[in-house]
Write an enzyme that holds these catalytic residues in place. Structure first.
Site, PDB file in Angstrom:
ATOM      1  N   CYS A   5       0.814  -1.207   0.000  1.00 36.23           N
ATOM      2  CA  CYS A   5       0.000   0.000   0.000  1.00 36.23           C
ATOM      3  C   CYS A   5       0.855   1.268   0.000  1.00 36.23           C
ATOM      4  CB  CYS A   5      -0.828   0.111   1.275  1.00 36.23           C
ATOM      5  SG  CYS A   5      -1.655  -1.362   1.773  1.00 36.23           S
ATOM      6  N   GLY A  31       0.210   0.216  -5.207  1.00 37.13           N
ATOM      7  CA  GLY A  31      -1.043  -0.522  -5.061  1.00 37.13           C
ATOM      8  C   GLY A  31      -2.058  -0.083  -6.089  1.00 37.13           C
ATOM      9  N   ASN A 105      -0.152   1.051   6.075  1.00 42.20           N
ATOM     10  CA  ASN A 105       0.767   0.359   5.172  1.00 42.20           C
ATOM     11  C   ASN A 105       1.592  -0.589   6.031  1.00 42.20           C
ATOM     12  OD1 ASN A 105       3.782   1.310   3.347  1.00 42.20           O
ATOM     13  ND2 ASN A 105       2.499  -0.468   3.120  1.00 42.20           N
ATOM     14  N   GLY A 106       1.519  -1.875   5.737  1.00 34.90           N
ATOM     15  CA  GLY A 106       2.296  -2.850   6.511  1.00 34.90           C
ATOM     16  C   GLY A 106       1.483  -4.088   6.778  1.00 34.90           C
ATOM     17  N   TYR A 246      13.487  -2.489  -5.226  1.00 36.70           N
ATOM     18  CA  TYR A 246      12.409  -2.609  -6.211  1.00 36.70           C
ATOM     19  C   TYR A 246      11.199  -1.696  -5.985  1.00 36.70           C
ATOM     20  CZ  TYR A 246       8.420  -4.876  -8.507  1.00 36.70           C
ATOM     21  OH  TYR A 246       7.297  -5.119  -9.239  1.00 36.70           O
TER      22      TYR A 246
END
Ligand code: SF4
Length: 447
Positions: A5, A31, A105-106, A246
């Site tokens: 996310c 996302g 996020n996580g 990445y």
């Protein structure tokens, strides 16, 4: 592998939801399944969330309904939970202190344990998202103010979280004690504030970078005040090194460094530790581009664009036959025979996960006339899954967990294959202490 996310929070701007929208657009790479924004006009919260890309979910009319001077937003790639609209964020709730929305996020590593305890006490869940645990923890906390309840809630969860909370009057931003996922703080041109997963969002809305939110830090945003900081946990940084490899956009700064520069460093290190004679260095676009530039600069071998990427294919419905899968890769990546034919080619990619895409790329390069194809990977072999907010295949589907480098080389059909070692990767990101998580290369999990 897919980042889960992106999150953003805007505080103190009359067009907060518009700025959240532009920020989410800049972070769309984190996302693409769903997007959402909640705003506050000081009296109530307004939320819109839907499946689809940011540009499809919102338009001018919808953004107008998201009124108010503060807003939080989210783009989602589904991991925990399915990809239904119920699992899109922000997660909104009414509770005894008013209204609240959260973006996350996580990935929480004790989510199931926390959820089961809450269910035993009578909580009812609507989604499979970790984030809903937080809503319940906050709603059932015995503290009388939202701040105390947030602290209470985050003390009961473990794992990776960069969170932004919105109430009617305030905004809160928090990172877990290890700072797995990035979260930066910036100042808007009008004096308001922004927090976002990546600084590429700041550039788009004209914000000035102030600093990263520290691991374990909670920031509180209130009208006409500077953000207040509370260090809830002792920071023990373990930043996700894959953000550099990445995930993050090359024009972002994450964990205090330029992503582009660290990727170029990886290419330079790769050229030092894994040299090979060749005529041309080409990247697998887009991820391999900065590392290929670094490899070419260090080795002195010319850099060329040997593969073109079509950015406009979106989702395609394709029959799962071998022939059709090859066609799908060709729709996305096409070789440039004029650059490759008759040449010894070094092709640089950021990682090999299952090996199937590398195999098709190498076959494509050989069919386009390359006399030799040497694959160089700007990260170590991906041997273990991630539990901290990144969607990875199970260990049995990670090729490096099940084959030696020579076996992978034979499988993908390359003339040689070599990876960047962990030591060189850490050198590329200027690691002076043990401040990075490298578990997907080493299996050494911190939490
Ligand atoms: S396991 Fe890998 S992808 Fe997950 S946080 Fe650690 S370095 Fe990042």
């Amino acid at each position: 592998m897919n980042e889960k996310c992106a999150v953003v929070g805007i505080f103190g701007h009359e067009e907060a939801s518009k700025l959240a929208y532009f920020s989410l657009h800049a972070m769309q790479h984190r996302g693409q399944e769903a997007a959402g924004i909640s705003s506050s006009d000081g009296k109530e919260l307004h939320t819109i969330k839907k499946r689809g890309l940011v540009m499809r979910v919102f338009d001018e009319a919808k953004l107008k309904t998201l009124s108010g001077g503060s807003a939080i937003g989210h783009t989602r790639y589904s991991t925990a939970g399915d990809d239904s609209i119920l699992d899109a964020q922000p997660v909104f709730a009414r509770y005894d202190l008013g209204e609240m929305a959260i973006v996350h996020n996580g990935n929480l590593t004790n989510a199931e344990e926390v959820r089961n305890k809450l269910i035993e006490k009578g909580a009812i869940f609507q989604t499979f998202m970790d984030t809903e645990n937080l809503i319940h923890l906050i709603a059932t906390s015995e503290k009388d103010k939202l701040l105390g309840r947030i602290v209470d809630a985050v003390e009961r969860i473990e794992g990776a979280f960069s969170l932004v909370f919105l109430s009617r009057k305030k905004m809160f931003a928090m990172r877990d004690r290890h700072g797995f996922r990035p979260l930066s703080l910036g100042r808007l041109p009008n004096g308001g504030y922004i927090v976002a997963s990546e600084t590429c969002a700041f550039d788009l809305v004209g914000a000035e970078f102030i600093r990263d939110v520290q691991p374990g830090e909670l920031l509180i945003f209130e009208k006409d005040k500077k953000p207040k900081s509370i260090q809830v946990f002792e920071p023990t940084p373990k930043h996700c090194i894959f953000e550099y490899v990445y995930f993050a956009r090359p024009d972002s700064n994450v964990f205090g460094q330029s992503v582009y520069q660290t990727r170029k460093n990886m290419g330079k290190e790769l050229a030092k530790v894994q040299p090979i004679e060749a005529d041309v260095v080409i990247p697998v676009p887009d991820g391999g581009v900065p590392s290929a530039i670094g490899y070419a600069q260090e080795s002195g071998i010319p850099y060329e664009m040997g593969i073109m990427r079509n950015h406009y294919i979106g989702r395609t419905f394709i029959e799962p036959t071998q022939e059709m899968r090859d066609l799908k890769v060709k729709m996305k990546l096409s070789p440039m025979p004029g650059v490759i034919a008759g040449k010894r080619v070094i092709v640089i990619d950021d990682s090999i996960v299952r090996g199937t895409t590398s195999r098709r790329i190498i076959r494509m390069l050989k069919e386009a006339g390359a006399s030799e194809v040497h694959m160089r990977v700007s990260s170590p072999p991906t041997t273990d899954p991630c539990f901290y907010g990144v969607d990875t295949p199970d260990k049995e589907n990670l090729i490096a967990a099940n084959m030696t480098t020579q076996e992978i080389c034979d499988y993908i059909g390359a003339d040689s294959l070599a990876y960047l070692c962990e030591e060189s990767l850490l050198k590329s990101v200027n690691s002076t202490q043990d401040q990075y998580c490298t578990a997907c290369f080493t299996g050494k999990y911190i939490v």
